[in-house]
Motif scaffolding. Sequence first.
Motif, PDB file in Angstrom:
ATOM      1  N   SER A  34       0.833  -1.205   0.000  1.00  0.00           N
ATOM      2  CA  SER A  34       0.000   0.000   0.000  1.00  0.00           C
ATOM      3  C   SER A  34       0.863   1.250   0.000  1.00  0.00           C
ATOM      4  CB  SER A  34      -0.922   0.002   1.221  1.00  0.00           C
ATOM      5  OG  SER A  34      -1.812  -1.088   1.184  1.00  0.00           O
ATOM      6  N   ALA A  35       1.983   1.217   0.746  1.00  0.00           N
ATOM      7  CA  ALA A  35       2.886   2.371   0.782  1.00  0.00           C
ATOM      8  C   ALA A  35       3.502   2.621  -0.592  1.00  0.00           C
ATOM      9  CB  ALA A  35       3.984   2.140   1.816  1.00  0.00           C
ATOM     10  N   VAL A  36       3.844   1.549  -1.294  1.00  0.00           N
ATOM     11  CA  VAL A  36       4.409   1.715  -2.632  1.00  0.00           C
ATOM     12  C   VAL A  36       3.399   2.382  -3.557  1.00  0.00           C
ATOM     13  CG1 VAL A  36       5.198   0.472  -4.685  1.00  0.00           C
ATOM     14  CG2 VAL A  36       6.026  -0.208  -2.425  1.00  0.00           C
ATOM     15  N   ALA A  37       2.158   1.893  -3.550  1.00  0.00           N
ATOM     16  CA  ALA A  37       1.130   2.483  -4.409  1.00  0.00           C
ATOM     17  C   ALA A  37       0.902   3.950  -4.059  1.00  0.00           C
ATOM     18  CB  ALA A  37      -0.173   1.695  -4.271  1.00  0.00           C
ATOM     19  N   ARG A  38       0.825   4.234  -2.785  1.00  0.00           N
ATOM     20  CA  ARG A  38       0.581   5.608  -2.333  1.00  0.00           C
ATOM     21  C   ARG A  38       1.704   6.543  -2.785  1.00  0.00           C
ATOM     22  NH1 ARG A  38       0.075   4.328   2.493  1.00  0.00           N
ATOM     23  NH2 ARG A  38       2.177   4.777   3.268  1.00  0.00           N
ATOM     24  N   GLU A  39       2.948   6.127  -2.585  1.00  0.00           N
ATOM     25  CA  GLU A  39       4.068   6.989  -2.952  1.00  0.00           C
ATOM     26  C   GLU A  39       4.213   7.105  -4.467  1.00  0.00           C
ATOM     27  OE1 GLU A  39       5.606   8.888  -0.980  1.00  0.00           O
ATOM     28  OE2 GLU A  39       4.880   8.063   0.912  1.00  0.00           O
ATOM     29  N   ALA A  40       3.882   6.054  -5.192  1.00  0.00           N
ATOM     30  CA  ALA A  40       3.945   6.118  -6.652  1.00  0.00           C
ATOM     31  C   ALA A  40       2.934   7.122  -7.191  1.00  0.00           C
ATOM     32  CB  ALA A  40       3.696   4.731  -7.244  1.00  0.00           C
ATOM     33  N   VAL A 141      18.425  -2.112 -11.721  1.00  0.00           N
ATOM     34  CA  VAL A 141      17.395  -1.138 -12.084  1.00  0.00           C
ATOM     35  C   VAL A 141      17.840   0.269 -11.725  1.00  0.00           C
ATOM     36  CG1 VAL A 141      15.085  -0.335 -11.444  1.00  0.00           C
ATOM     37  CG2 VAL A 141      15.463  -2.742 -12.016  1.00  0.00           C
ATOM     38  N   GLU A 142      17.584   1.201 -12.630  1.00  0.00           N
ATOM     39  CA  GLU A 142      17.828   2.626 -12.388  1.00  0.00           C
ATOM     40  C   GLU A 142      16.503   3.260 -11.975  1.00  0.00           C
ATOM     41  OE1 GLU A 142      20.743   3.993 -12.578  1.00  0.00           O
ATOM     42  OE2 GLU A 142      21.958   2.602 -13.754  1.00  0.00           O
ATOM     43  N   ALA A 143      16.304   3.446 -10.676  1.00  0.00           N
ATOM     44  CA  ALA A 143      15.022   3.937 -10.170  1.00  0.00           C
ATOM     45  C   ALA A 143      15.023   5.458 -10.055  1.00  0.00           C
ATOM     46  CB  ALA A 143      14.724   3.314  -8.809  1.00  0.00           C
ATOM     47  N   ALA A 144      13.853   6.046 -10.258  1.00  0.00           N
ATOM     48  CA  ALA A 144      13.663   7.463  -9.959  1.00  0.00           C
ATOM     49  C   ALA A 144      13.259   7.642  -8.505  1.00  0.00           C
ATOM     50  CB  ALA A 144      12.595   8.054 -10.875  1.00  0.00           C
ATOM     51  N   LEU A 145      12.595   6.621  -7.955  1.00  0.00           N
ATOM     52  CA  LEU A 145      12.097   6.645  -6.581  1.00  0.00           C
ATOM     53  C   LEU A 145      12.203   5.248  -6.007  1.00  0.00           C
ATOM     54  CD1 LEU A 145      10.399   7.914  -4.187  1.00  0.00           C
ATOM     55  CD2 LEU A 145       8.374   7.205  -5.480  1.00  0.00           C
ATOM     56  N   THR A 146      12.701   5.140  -4.780  1.00  0.00           N
ATOM     57  CA  THR A 146      12.680   3.871  -4.065  1.00  0.00           C
ATOM     58  C   THR A 146      11.850   4.042  -2.804  1.00  0.00           C
ATOM     59  OG1 THR A 146      14.863   3.186  -4.879  1.00  0.00           O
ATOM     60  CG2 THR A 146      14.057   2.121  -2.870  1.00  0.00           C
ATOM     61  N   VAL A 147      10.854   3.183  -2.646  1.00  0.00           N
ATOM     62  CA  VAL A 147      10.058   3.167  -1.420  1.00  0.00           C
ATOM     63  C   VAL A 147      10.570   1.998  -0.592  1.00  0.00           C
ATOM     64  CG1 VAL A 147       7.749   3.052  -0.413  1.00  0.00           C
ATOM     65  CG2 VAL A 147       8.082   4.086  -2.686  1.00  0.00           C
ATOM     66  N   THR A 148      11.287   2.307   0.466  1.00  0.00           N
ATOM     67  CA  THR A 148      11.887   1.266   1.291  1.00  0.00           C
ATOM     68  C   THR A 148      11.134   1.175   2.609  1.00  0.00           C
ATOM     69  OG1 THR A 148      14.027   0.337   1.931  1.00  0.00           O
ATOM     70  CG2 THR A 148      13.644   2.645   2.520  1.00  0.00           C
ATOM     71  N   PHE A 149      11.171   0.002   3.223  1.00  0.00           N
ATOM     72  CA  PHE A 149      10.295  -0.273   4.361  1.00  0.00           C
ATOM     73  C   PHE A 149      11.065  -0.279   5.677  1.00  0.00           C
ATOM     74  CE2 PHE A 149       8.623  -2.966   0.755  1.00  0.00           C
ATOM     75  CZ  PHE A 149       7.828  -1.940   0.261  1.00  0.00           C
ATOM     76  N   HIS A 150      10.503   0.403   6.647  1.00  0.00           N
ATOM     77  CA  HIS A 150      11.000   0.482   8.017  1.00  0.00           C
ATOM     78  C   HIS A 150      12.187   1.425   8.164  1.00  0.00           C
ATOM     79  CE1 HIS A 150      11.968  -0.442  12.104  1.00  0.00           C
ATOM     80  NE2 HIS A 150      13.100  -1.035  11.776  1.00  0.00           N
ATOM     81  N   ALA A 151      13.219   1.261   7.338  1.00  0.00           N
ATOM     82  CA  ALA A 151      14.423   2.085   7.453  1.00  0.00           C
ATOM     83  C   ALA A 151      15.241   1.934   6.178  1.00  0.00           C
ATOM     84  CB  ALA A 151      15.253   1.671   8.664  1.00  0.00           C
ATOM     85  N   ARG A 152      16.200   2.830   6.007  1.00  0.00           N
ATOM     86  CA  ARG A 152      17.092   2.727   4.849  1.00  0.00           C
ATOM     87  C   ARG A 152      17.938   1.459   4.955  1.00  0.00           C
ATOM     88  NH1 ARG A 152      16.665   8.229   5.515  1.00  0.00           N
ATOM     89  NH2 ARG A 152      16.489   9.463   3.593  1.00  0.00           N
ATOM     90  N   VAL A 169      12.219   7.157  -0.144  1.00  0.00           N
ATOM     91  CA  VAL A 169      11.170   7.403   0.844  1.00  0.00           C
ATOM     92  C   VAL A 169      11.118   6.198   1.770  1.00  0.00           C
ATOM     93  CG1 VAL A 169       8.689   7.686   1.209  1.00  0.00           C
ATOM     94  CG2 VAL A 169       9.807   8.861  -0.692  1.00  0.00           C
ATOM     95  N   VAL A 170      11.143   6.450   3.068  1.00  0.00           N
ATOM     96  CA  VAL A 170      11.060   5.380   4.056  1.00  0.00           C
ATOM     97  C   VAL A 170       9.614   5.268   4.531  1.00  0.00           C
ATOM     98  CG1 VAL A 170      11.842   4.535   6.304  1.00  0.00           C
ATOM     99  CG2 VAL A 170      13.447   5.741   4.787  1.00  0.00           C
ATOM    100  N   ALA A 171       9.037   4.077   4.372  1.00  0.00           N
ATOM    101  CA  ALA A 171       7.652   3.837   4.771  1.00  0.00           C
ATOM    102  C   ALA A 171       7.628   3.035   6.073  1.00  0.00           C
ATOM    103  CB  ALA A 171       6.905   3.081   3.676  1.00  0.00           C
ATOM    104  N   ASP A 172       6.907   3.546   7.049  1.00  0.00           N
ATOM    105  CA  ASP A 172       6.744   2.852   8.329  1.00  0.00           C
ATOM    106  C   ASP A 172       5.734   1.718   8.150  1.00  0.00           C
ATOM    107  OD1 ASP A 172       6.434   2.030  10.926  1.00  0.00           O
ATOM    108  OD2 ASP A 172       5.578   3.918  11.658  1.00  0.00           O
ATOM    109  N   ILE A 173       6.156   0.478   8.425  1.00  0.00           N
ATOM    110  CA  ILE A 173       5.226  -0.646   8.319  1.00  0.00           C
ATOM    111  C   ILE A 173       4.998  -1.314   9.673  1.00  0.00           C
ATOM    112  CG2 ILE A 173       5.681  -1.060   5.870  1.00  0.00           C
ATOM    113  CD1 ILE A 173       7.509  -3.405   6.736  1.00  0.00           C
ATOM    114  N   GLY A 174       5.422  -0.648  10.760  1.00  0.00           N
ATOM    115  CA  GLY A 174       5.091  -1.133  12.091  1.00  0.00           C
ATOM    116  C   GLY A 174       6.135  -1.984  12.768  1.00  0.00           C
TER     117      GLY A 174
END
Length: 451
Positions: A34-40, A141-152, A169-174
Motif C-alpha cells: 500500500s505504501a508503494v502504491a501511495r508513494e507512486a 534497475v535505475e530507479a527514480a524513486l525507491t520506497v523502502t520499508f521500516h528504514a534505509r 522514501v522510508v515507509a513505516d510498516i510497524g
Amino acid sequence: MFEHLYSANEMRLAEAAYPGFPGTASELMERAGSAVAREAMRAFPRARRFAVVCGGGANGGDGRIAARVLREAGREAVETDDVDGFEVIVDALFGTGFHGAPRAQAAAVIERINASPAPVVAVDIPSGVDASTGEVEGPAVEAALTVTFHARKVGLVVAPGRFHAGRVVVADIGLADVETEARRATEALLRDVPRRAPHDSKFTAGVVLVVGGAPGTTGAPVLAATAALRADAGYVTLAVPHACLPVVETLALEPVKLGFEWADAAATIRAAAARADAVALGPGIGRSDEARALVRELLDTIALPAVVDADALYGLEPLPRAAATVLTPHAGELARLLGVDAAWVAAHRLRAARDAAERYGAVVLLKGADTIVQGAGAGPVVADMAPPSLATAGSGDVLTGVIAAFLAKGLDPVIAAATGATAHGIAAATVQHQAGLVASDVVAALPAALS
C-alpha cells in the motif's frame, strides 16, 4: 546522532520480532504494498498506466498488493514483464535478500526496464543492488524513486547502489528497531562538538598543527589551517617549507606560520607539536623522498591524534600508533594503500574501507558522495550529506582541517571523522551558489553549519 542502516539479515531480525510473525507477515506485506502504491501516485499524480514487474518472492508479493491498490484508486496496473507503453514502472523483481548477479532471464527484464523512458519506482531496493553492501555485480534497475520499508538499507546509501536508488522514501510498516552494524550520520552529531566555554583560552579550545605545502600547492595547507579555525579550533600553527612562507603569509592571516628546512624539519615540527592537541599531515606536501620520510618520522614520534591526508598517504605503510589516526583517502588513494585497482574500490567501498582500517590499525574515511568512516573492528558510519558541488579541488583539504579541529577538541576519532564529514557536507550545501563552488566557500560556511 545516527540513523540505523539495515542489512538483509537485520531486516529479517526486525520482521521476526514482529508480534505473531510469520503468521502476521501478510499484515506487513499489505502495509508495504500500500505504501508503494501511495508513494507512486504521489510522485506521479498524472500517470494512469502502471507496469508492475513482480518476482516470485516477498518483494513480488509487495508489488502485487501495490498493483491491486493502484487499481482500487482508478489506475490501470498490469502485472507484467512487458513494460512498453506504460507511464510508470514498479520494480518488484528482487528484494533485500538478493545478492550476486541476476540470472540471464532476470537480467533481460532489468535491461528492458532500464531501456524504457518511463520512470521507475523500486520496491524496497532497486533490483540488482545488494541491500547489505550497495554492490552491483550485474544489471541493476535505475530507479527514480525507491520506497523502502521500516528504514534505509545499507545498499541505498553506499555506492554504487545509492546511484541506482533515486529519491528514497522510508515507509513505516510497524516494525521495531533492532541494532544494526552500519549507521548513517545525522546533523545531530554537530550538537556534540565542544564549543568554547567562558573559561576557555585559545590554547584550551583546541590547538591544531597543520604540516604540508610545497611550491605550487601552498593553498592546500592554507585551506586546512583556515578550516580548522572555522571549525572552532582556538589556535592553529601552519608549518610549511621556507620556500612557501611568503605565499602563506599572504594567504593566511590567523594561523601562526612556521617555516622549516627539510634537513631538520622533524625537530622543528616536533617542537611546535609540544603545545598542540592534534596534527594534520599531508595537504600539498608533495611526494618527494624527503616528504615521505618526514611523514613517517612524525607519525612515529608525535604522540598526538593525527589526520593523514593527500600526499602523506602516498607510500604510507602500516605503522602502529598509540594515538588516534584518521586516514582520509579518496578511492584512488585507498586503492594504492591496498594494492588494488581503483575500480575495485569503487565497486566494493565498504569492504575496501574495512580492509584498510584493519591493515593500518586506523580510522579510515573513504571520501565520496557516500563518505564511509570505518574503524578497525567496528561497524561503518556513512556520511552522505555532501552535495555534488563538493567535487572540487581543495575540498579534501578543508575536510582535513575540520577533522583535525574536532580531534583537538577531544572527540573520539570515529566521531570526529563522521562529524567532520557531516559538517563539511552541510556547509557546502548551504552555499547559495552550488555551481562554481570552491573550497574556500566551504570554509566560510563552516561557522553557520556548526551553529
